[in-house]
Design a protein around this motif. Structure first.
Motif, PDB file in Angstrom:
ATOM      1  N   PRO A  60     -35.731 -52.828  16.721  1.00  0.00           N
ATOM      2  CA  PRO A  60     -35.526 -51.629  17.546  1.00  0.00           C
ATOM      3  C   PRO A  60     -36.235 -51.737  18.894  1.00  0.00           C
ATOM      4  O   PRO A  60     -37.390 -52.159  18.962  1.00  0.00           O
ATOM      5  N   VAL A  61     -35.533 -51.345  19.952  1.00  0.00           N
ATOM      6  CA  VAL A  61     -36.073 -51.410  21.316  1.00  0.00           C
ATOM      7  C   VAL A  61     -35.727 -50.116  22.040  1.00  0.00           C
ATOM      8  O   VAL A  61     -34.621 -49.573  21.893  1.00  0.00           O
ATOM      9  N   ALA A  62     -36.671 -49.609  22.818  1.00  0.00           N
ATOM     10  CA  ALA A  62     -36.426 -48.443  23.665  1.00  0.00           C
ATOM     11  C   ALA A  62     -36.768 -48.783  25.108  1.00  0.00           C
ATOM     12  O   ALA A  62     -37.804 -49.403  25.380  1.00  0.00           O
TER      13      ALA A  62
ATOM     14  N   LEU B 111     -30.950 -50.222  43.972  1.00  0.00           N
ATOM     15  CA  LEU B 111     -31.533 -51.542  43.750  1.00  0.00           C
ATOM     16  C   LEU B 111     -32.515 -51.956  44.837  1.00  0.00           C
ATOM     17  O   LEU B 111     -33.097 -53.048  44.764  1.00  0.00           O
ATOM     18  N   ARG B 112     -32.669 -51.115  45.852  1.00  0.00           N
ATOM     19  CA  ARG B 112     -33.661 -51.415  46.888  1.00  0.00           C
ATOM     20  C   ARG B 112     -34.914 -50.566  46.757  1.00  0.00           C
ATOM     21  O   ARG B 112     -35.809 -50.657  47.598  1.00  0.00           O
ATOM     22  N   ARG B 113     -34.968 -49.750  45.710  1.00  0.00           N
ATOM     23  CA  ARG B 113     -36.151 -48.918  45.517  1.00  0.00           C
ATOM     24  C   ARG B 113     -37.281 -49.759  44.942  1.00  0.00           C
ATOM     25  O   ARG B 113     -37.093 -50.550  44.027  1.00  0.00           O
ATOM     26  N   ASN B 114     -38.455 -49.586  45.502  1.00  0.00           N
ATOM     27  CA  ASN B 114     -39.616 -50.373  45.096  1.00  0.00           C
ATOM     28  C   ASN B 114     -40.525 -49.602  44.152  1.00  0.00           C
ATOM     29  O   ASN B 114     -40.517 -48.370  44.115  1.00  0.00           O
ATOM     30  N   HIS B 115     -41.305 -50.357  43.397  1.00  0.00           N
ATOM     31  CA  HIS B 115     -42.431 -49.844  42.618  1.00  0.00           C
ATOM     32  C   HIS B 115     -42.025 -48.955  41.438  1.00  0.00           C
ATOM     33  O   HIS B 115     -42.860 -48.210  40.925  1.00  0.00           O
ATOM     34  N   ILE B 116     -40.781 -49.002  40.991  1.00  0.00           N
ATOM     35  CA  ILE B 116     -40.373 -48.164  39.868  1.00  0.00           C
ATOM     36  C   ILE B 116     -40.947 -48.725  38.571  1.00  0.00           C
ATOM     37  O   ILE B 116     -40.807 -49.916  38.282  1.00  0.00           O
ATOM     38  N   PRO B 117     -41.589 -47.897  37.749  1.00  0.00           N
ATOM     39  CA  PRO B 117     -42.072 -48.383  36.452  1.00  0.00           C
ATOM     40  C   PRO B 117     -40.903 -48.562  35.482  1.00  0.00           C
ATOM     41  O   PRO B 117     -39.995 -47.731  35.416  1.00  0.00           O
ATOM     42  N   ILE B 118     -40.942 -49.648  34.733  1.00  0.00           N
ATOM     43  CA  ILE B 118     -39.955 -49.921  33.694  1.00  0.00           C
ATOM     44  C   ILE B 118     -40.712 -50.097  32.382  1.00  0.00           C
ATOM     45  O   ILE B 118     -41.526 -51.013  32.238  1.00  0.00           O
ATOM     46  N   SER B 119     -40.451 -49.205  31.437  1.00  0.00           N
ATOM     47  CA  SER B 119     -41.138 -49.257  30.148  1.00  0.00           C
ATOM     48  C   SER B 119     -40.215 -49.839  29.085  1.00  0.00           C
ATOM     49  O   SER B 119     -39.055 -49.434  28.965  1.00  0.00           O
ATOM     50  N   ILE B 120     -40.747 -50.797  28.326  1.00  0.00           N
ATOM     51  CA  ILE B 120     -40.006 -51.428  27.241  1.00  0.00           C
ATOM     52  C   ILE B 120     -40.885 -51.353  25.996  1.00  0.00           C
ATOM     53  O   ILE B 120     -42.026 -51.833  26.001  1.00  0.00           O
ATOM     54  N   ARG B 121     -40.353 -50.739  24.949  1.00  0.00           N
ATOM     55  CA  ARG B 121     -41.082 -50.603  23.697  1.00  0.00           C
ATOM     56  C   ARG B 121     -40.301 -51.300  22.589  1.00  0.00           C
ATOM     57  O   ARG B 121     -39.115 -51.059  22.408  1.00  0.00           O
ATOM     58  N   ILE B 122     -40.973 -52.172  21.854  1.00  0.00           N
ATOM     59  CA  ILE B 122     -40.352 -52.960  20.799  1.00  0.00           C
ATOM     60  C   ILE B 122     -41.023 -52.614  19.480  1.00  0.00           C
ATOM     61  O   ILE B 122     -42.256 -52.684  19.364  1.00  0.00           O
ATOM     62  N   GLY B 123     -40.228 -52.220  18.505  1.00  0.00           N
ATOM     63  CA  GLY B 123     -40.775 -51.840  17.210  1.00  0.00           C
ATOM     64  C   GLY B 123     -40.755 -52.980  16.211  1.00  0.00           C
ATOM     65  O   GLY B 123     -40.129 -54.021  16.418  1.00  0.00           O
ATOM     66  N   ALA B 124     -41.448 -52.771  15.110  1.00  0.00           N
ATOM     67  CA  ALA B 124     -41.438 -53.759  14.032  1.00  0.00           C
ATOM     68  C   ALA B 124     -40.027 -53.890  13.470  1.00  0.00           C
ATOM     69  O   ALA B 124     -39.286 -52.908  13.392  1.00  0.00           O
ATOM     70  N   PRO B 125     -39.632 -55.088  13.081  1.00  0.00           N
ATOM     71  CA  PRO B 125     -38.284 -55.283  12.540  1.00  0.00           C
ATOM     72  C   PRO B 125     -38.035 -54.436  11.298  1.00  0.00           C
ATOM     73  O   PRO B 125     -38.936 -54.220  10.477  1.00  0.00           O
ATOM     74  N   LEU B 126     -36.802 -53.971  11.188  1.00  0.00           N
ATOM     75  CA  LEU B 126     -36.359 -53.194  10.028  1.00  0.00           C
ATOM     76  C   LEU B 126     -35.441 -54.062   9.175  1.00  0.00           C
ATOM     77  O   LEU B 126     -34.595 -54.793   9.701  1.00  0.00           O
ATOM     78  N   THR B 127     -35.582 -53.970   7.866  1.00  0.00           N
ATOM     79  CA  THR B 127     -34.665 -54.629   6.952  1.00  0.00           C
ATOM     80  C   THR B 127     -34.138 -53.595   5.967  1.00  0.00           C
ATOM     81  O   THR B 127     -34.800 -52.587   5.685  1.00  0.00           O
TER      82      THR B 127
ATOM     83  N   PHE C  87     -43.681 -53.412  35.205  1.00  0.00           N
ATOM     84  CA  PHE C  87     -43.275 -53.522  33.810  1.00  0.00           C
ATOM     85  C   PHE C  87     -44.416 -53.151  32.873  1.00  0.00           C
ATOM     86  O   PHE C  87     -45.566 -53.541  33.076  1.00  0.00           O
ATOM     87  N   ASP C  88     -44.064 -52.394  31.859  1.00  0.00           N
ATOM     88  CA  ASP C  88     -44.998 -52.043  30.793  1.00  0.00           C
ATOM     89  C   ASP C  88     -44.293 -52.364  29.477  1.00  0.00           C
ATOM     90  O   ASP C  88     -43.446 -51.603  29.012  1.00  0.00           O
ATOM     91  N   ILE C  89     -44.613 -53.520  28.898  1.00  0.00           N
ATOM     92  CA  ILE C  89     -43.960 -53.981  27.679  1.00  0.00           C
ATOM     93  C   ILE C  89     -44.962 -53.921  26.533  1.00  0.00           C
ATOM     94  O   ILE C  89     -46.048 -54.498  26.608  1.00  0.00           O
ATOM     95  N   VAL C  90     -44.591 -53.207  25.487  1.00  0.00           N
ATOM     96  CA  VAL C  90     -45.460 -53.057  24.319  1.00  0.00           C
ATOM     97  C   VAL C  90     -44.673 -53.466  23.072  1.00  0.00           C
ATOM     98  O   VAL C  90     -43.531 -53.033  22.878  1.00  0.00           O
ATOM     99  N   GLY C  91     -45.273 -54.306  22.252  1.00  0.00           N
ATOM    100  CA  GLY C  91     -44.664 -54.676  20.983  1.00  0.00           C
ATOM    101  C   GLY C  91     -43.961 -56.016  20.978  1.00  0.00           C
ATOM    102  O   GLY C  91     -43.226 -56.326  20.036  1.00  0.00           O
ATOM    103  N   GLU C  92     -44.205 -56.840  22.008  1.00  0.00           N
ATOM    104  CA  GLU C  92     -43.504 -58.132  22.061  1.00  0.00           C
ATOM    105  C   GLU C  92     -43.832 -59.027  20.873  1.00  0.00           C
ATOM    106  O   GLU C  92     -43.070 -59.948  20.547  1.00  0.00           O
ATOM    107  N   GLU C  93     -44.950 -58.741  20.193  1.00  0.00           N
ATOM    108  CA  GLU C  93     -45.303 -59.554  19.021  1.00  0.00           C
ATOM    109  C   GLU C  93     -44.322 -59.360  17.864  1.00  0.00           C
ATOM    110  O   GLU C  93     -44.299 -60.148  16.908  1.00  0.00           O
TER     111      GLU C  93
END
Length: 238
Positions: free
Chosen positions: A146-148, A164-180, A24-30
């Motif tokens: 917003p999330v990608a 679902l049995r494949r190992n080591h796959i990278p999963i990228s999650i990007r979270i942007g600043a909230p929009l109003t 997992f590579d998660i950026v922007g959880e703040e």
């Protein structure tokens, strides 16, 4: 009310992903609000996207109530789980019927998860966004988050066997600043801004993604504009 089902489901998913050694590579959880309502809006490239988009809110200790097609709630296995986790059924013929429950959830301080494309994109590029997410955020006076997602299509997506049995796959999650919404901004305008932001996040996830196809036949999970063999986007949207 106590959550008796959602936390164990998350724990089970975490265990499965640990066994698969997903990276997992998660950026922007703040950017995830620690309290109060919000509409989490994500791109849609695989059948497990609701799980991974929900992970975006876990560092903030938040649960996401996803809007999902009504047929999932009729399934004998997934139906009881979806209802127990307080997800929101959507009848695609009468989609407005889900609007009121979603607004109630937002006004009570919940995060509601939406896929504005309404269906999986076989090209793995962004389709046109429907305006429901923006309309809900405006009416409930809550931000759009917003999330990608990227890499989730490699596990299970439309037209492909489950991996679902494949190992080591990278999963990228990007979270942007909230929009109003800006004063006087239409739902269409806010929807376009949301789509532009998700596109930026998606491109950031793709550019930093560590894996490349080893053989030409493995390039199915890459969109054509990145050198892959995924189908071209419908209507020329990218």
């Amino acid at each position: 009310m106590p959550e008796f089902v959602y936390p164990p489901v998350i724990a089970t998913a975490r265990t499965m992903f640990k066994v698969l050694d997903l990276r997992f590579d998660i950026v922007g959880e703040e950017h995830v609000p620690r309290q109060g309502g919000a509409v989490l809006a994500s791109n849609h490239i695989g059948y497990l996207d609701f799980v991974f988009a929900g992970f975006a809110a876990r560092p903030a200790k938040r649960l996401v109530r996803f809007m999902a097609k009504e047929s999932v709630f009729r399934h004998r296995v997934s139906g009881p789980l979806m209802r127990a986790m307080k997800h929101i059924p959507v009848d695609r013929v009468r989609g407005d019927q889900a609007f009121a429950p979603a607004l109630d959830a937002l006004r009570s301080g919940e995060i509601v998860g939406v896929f504005p494309e309404a269906t999986i994109s076989p090209s793995f590029t962004l389709r046109k966004f429907k305006s429901g997410a923006a309309r809900m955020a405006q009416e409930a006076a809550v931000p759009l988050l917003p999330v990608a997602l990227w890499g989730t299509q490699r596990l299970w997506t439309k037209g492909r066997k489950r991996e679902l049995r494949r190992n080591h796959i990278p999963i990228s999650i990007r979270i942007g600043a909230p929009l109003t919404a800006e004063p006087g901004e239409s739902a269409a305008g806010l929807t376009e801004r949301l789509r532009e932001r998700v596109q930026e996040l998606l491109e950031a996830a793709q550019s930093s993604y560590p894996d490349k196809p080893e053989k030409p036949e493995d390039a199915w999970w890459l969109p054509a504009h990145l050198g892959g063999t995924a189908p071209p986007p419908a209507g020329g949207l990218a």
